[in-house]
Design an enzyme around this catalytic site. Structure first.
Site, PDB file in Angstrom:
ATOM      1  N   ASP A  14      42.688  37.733  40.422  1.00  0.00           N
ATOM      2  CA  ASP A  14      43.272  36.944  39.337  1.00  0.00           C
ATOM      3  C   ASP A  14      43.572  35.498  39.766  1.00  0.00           C
ATOM      4  O   ASP A  14      44.490  34.878  39.228  1.00  0.00           O
ATOM      5  CB  ASP A  14      44.555  37.617  38.849  1.00  0.00           C
ATOM      6  CG  ASP A  14      45.571  37.816  39.979  1.00  0.00           C
ATOM      7  OD1 ASP A  14      45.262  37.424  41.133  1.00  0.00           O
ATOM      8  OD2 ASP A  14      46.658  38.347  39.717  1.00  0.00           O
TER       9      ASP A  14
ATOM     10  N   CYS B 278      44.904  36.242  44.555  1.00  0.00           N
ATOM     11  CA  CYS B 278      44.766  37.380  45.461  1.00  0.00           C
ATOM     12  C   CYS B 278      45.328  37.082  46.852  1.00  0.00           C
ATOM     13  O   CYS B 278      45.871  37.980  47.506  1.00  0.00           O
ATOM     14  CB  CYS B 278      43.308  37.824  45.559  1.00  0.00           C
ATOM     15  SG  CYS B 278      42.161  36.535  46.104  1.00  0.00           S
TER      16      CYS B 278
ATOM     17  N   ILE C  99      35.291  35.009  48.586  1.00  0.00           N
ATOM     18  CA  ILE C  99      36.012  34.528  47.401  1.00  0.00           C
ATOM     19  C   ILE C  99      37.282  35.328  47.129  1.00  0.00           C
ATOM     20  O   ILE C  99      38.114  34.915  46.316  1.00  0.00           O
ATOM     21  CB  ILE C  99      35.136  34.561  46.125  1.00  0.00           C
ATOM     22  CG1 ILE C  99      34.624  35.982  45.866  1.00  0.00           C
ATOM     23  CG2 ILE C  99      33.993  33.580  46.229  1.00  0.00           C
ATOM     24  CD1 ILE C  99      33.883  36.119  44.538  1.00  0.00           C
ATOM     25  N   HIS C 100      37.453  36.455  47.807  1.00  0.00           N
ATOM     26  CA  HIS C 100      38.585  37.330  47.484  1.00  0.00           C
ATOM     27  C   HIS C 100      39.262  37.827  48.757  1.00  0.00           C
ATOM     28  O   HIS C 100      38.600  38.170  49.740  1.00  0.00           O
ATOM     29  CB  HIS C 100      38.093  38.524  46.665  1.00  0.00           C
ATOM     30  CG  HIS C 100      39.188  39.471  46.250  1.00  0.00           C
ATOM     31  ND1 HIS C 100      40.062  39.199  45.220  1.00  0.00           N
ATOM     32  CD2 HIS C 100      39.551  40.684  46.737  1.00  0.00           C
ATOM     33  CE1 HIS C 100      40.906  40.206  45.082  1.00  0.00           C
ATOM     34  NE2 HIS C 100      40.627  41.112  46.006  1.00  0.00           N
TER      35      HIS C 100
ATOM     36  N   HIS D 238      37.583  20.529  35.149  1.00  0.00           N
ATOM     37  CA  HIS D 238      37.433  21.957  34.859  1.00  0.00           C
ATOM     38  C   HIS D 238      37.594  22.758  36.165  1.00  0.00           C
ATOM     39  O   HIS D 238      36.931  22.460  37.160  1.00  0.00           O
ATOM     40  CB  HIS D 238      36.063  22.245  34.251  1.00  0.00           C
ATOM     41  CG  HIS D 238      35.806  21.511  32.990  1.00  0.00           C
ATOM     42  ND1 HIS D 238      34.548  21.384  32.408  1.00  0.00           N
ATOM     43  CD2 HIS D 238      36.650  20.846  32.148  1.00  0.00           C
ATOM     44  CE1 HIS D 238      34.634  20.699  31.301  1.00  0.00           C
ATOM     45  NE2 HIS D 238      35.904  20.343  31.113  1.00  0.00           N
TER      46      HIS D 238
END
Length: 279
Positions: free
Chosen positions: A88, A91, A197-198, A273
């Site tokens: 989310d 992490c 990425i996590h 963004h």
């Protein structure tokens, strides 16, 4: 080695033949297999083999008949495992909170941890300057408080100092451990696993379901580092990682396709963004 079963003697289990490397020891009962045998095997990197001695098998106790006896020492040893947390954007913060709090999973902790980091950074603008942060001190503080930004090495370093513990991050793509706070003399160590990425926390799971997982280790426990590398290597072989230089993203604001972390970062600078999804 902190083995839970060594402190829980059970009557009526089979005797075992114990071998360490090429050295064959006399058959021993489970009660007689001690930490010293396991440490000997670990220190010499020999294989520890335990085989049931058929000639001395006793009638199992009711507890063993009900739950089943371990077939080897390996079955009785605690194992290091990944605890999956929500993906989310927070992490890292959820994972750090989980390990330092001894196994408390609370995704709602992220805003407080983000605010804590911002306060620490704002309190020392000379050290946390633009050269360190990649943006001005104020810009960073505003950025890290947002719930759509990701934490990384800077945040891990800050949290290591705040919690006074070594935070080890094992990378599944490179099978490398980055140890934050390694030279600070901390007595405690916690571990995270990172796939590009996590982040997820790592914990030691015991075979006894009533024994809670262990998330805080001694900074002298190098066995847990070896176990973490084994987990990372297994994930690498299964390609359970994301190459941040090659993976494909889509900007969820304007739907533009992007390749790799560098393009995503440049797009964020140009447009503001910051909500990206992996394709």
């Amino acid at each position: 080695m902190g083995l839970a079963w060594l402190g829980q003697r059970t009557r009526g289990v089979p005797s075992f033949g114990l071998k360490i490397g090429f050295k064959i020891l006399k058959p021993r009962s489970r009660e007689e297999i001690t930490d010293s045998h396991l440490v000997s095997a670990a220190s010499t990197r020999d294989t520890l083999i335990v085989e049931e001695d058929k000639g001395r098998t006793k009638t199992p106790s009711p507890a063993v008949m009900k739950h089943g006896a371990p077939s080897s020492v390996r079955d009785a040893l605690p194992v290091l495992a990944r605890k999956v947390v929500p993906a989310d954007n927070s992490c890292l913060f959820t994972s750090v909170f989980y390990v330092v709090e001894g196994g408390v999973l609370d995704p709602a902790c992220a805003p407080e941890m983000r605010s804590l980091i911002a306060q620490i950074v704002a309190s020392d603008p000379e050290f946390y300057c633009e050269a360190v942060l990649g943006k001005t001190n104020q810009e960073y503080c505003d950025w890290i408080r947002r719930d759509d930004t990701w934490g990384g090495a800077i945040e891990v370093s800050i949290l290591s100092k705040f919690y006074q513990c070594e935070i080890c991050v094992v990378d599944t793509q490179t099978v490398r451990i980055d140890r934050f706070g390694e030279d600070a003399g901390y007595t405690k160590r916690v571990l995270l696993i990172y796939d590009g990425i996590h982040y997820d926390p790592l914990e030691r799971i015991f075979c006894d379901p009533d024994t809670p997982p262990l998330t805080i280790f001694s900074s002298n426990d190098d066995i847990v580092l070896a176990q973490a590398l084994e987990l990372a290597d297994e994930a690498r072989r299964k390609r359970q990682f994301t190459d941040v230089n090659r993976f494909t993203l889509r900007c969820m604001v304007c739907q533009k396709g992007l390749t790799g972390q560098a393009e995503a970062r440049e797009h964020a600078k140009e447009t503001g963004h910051t909500n990206f999804g992996e394709v």
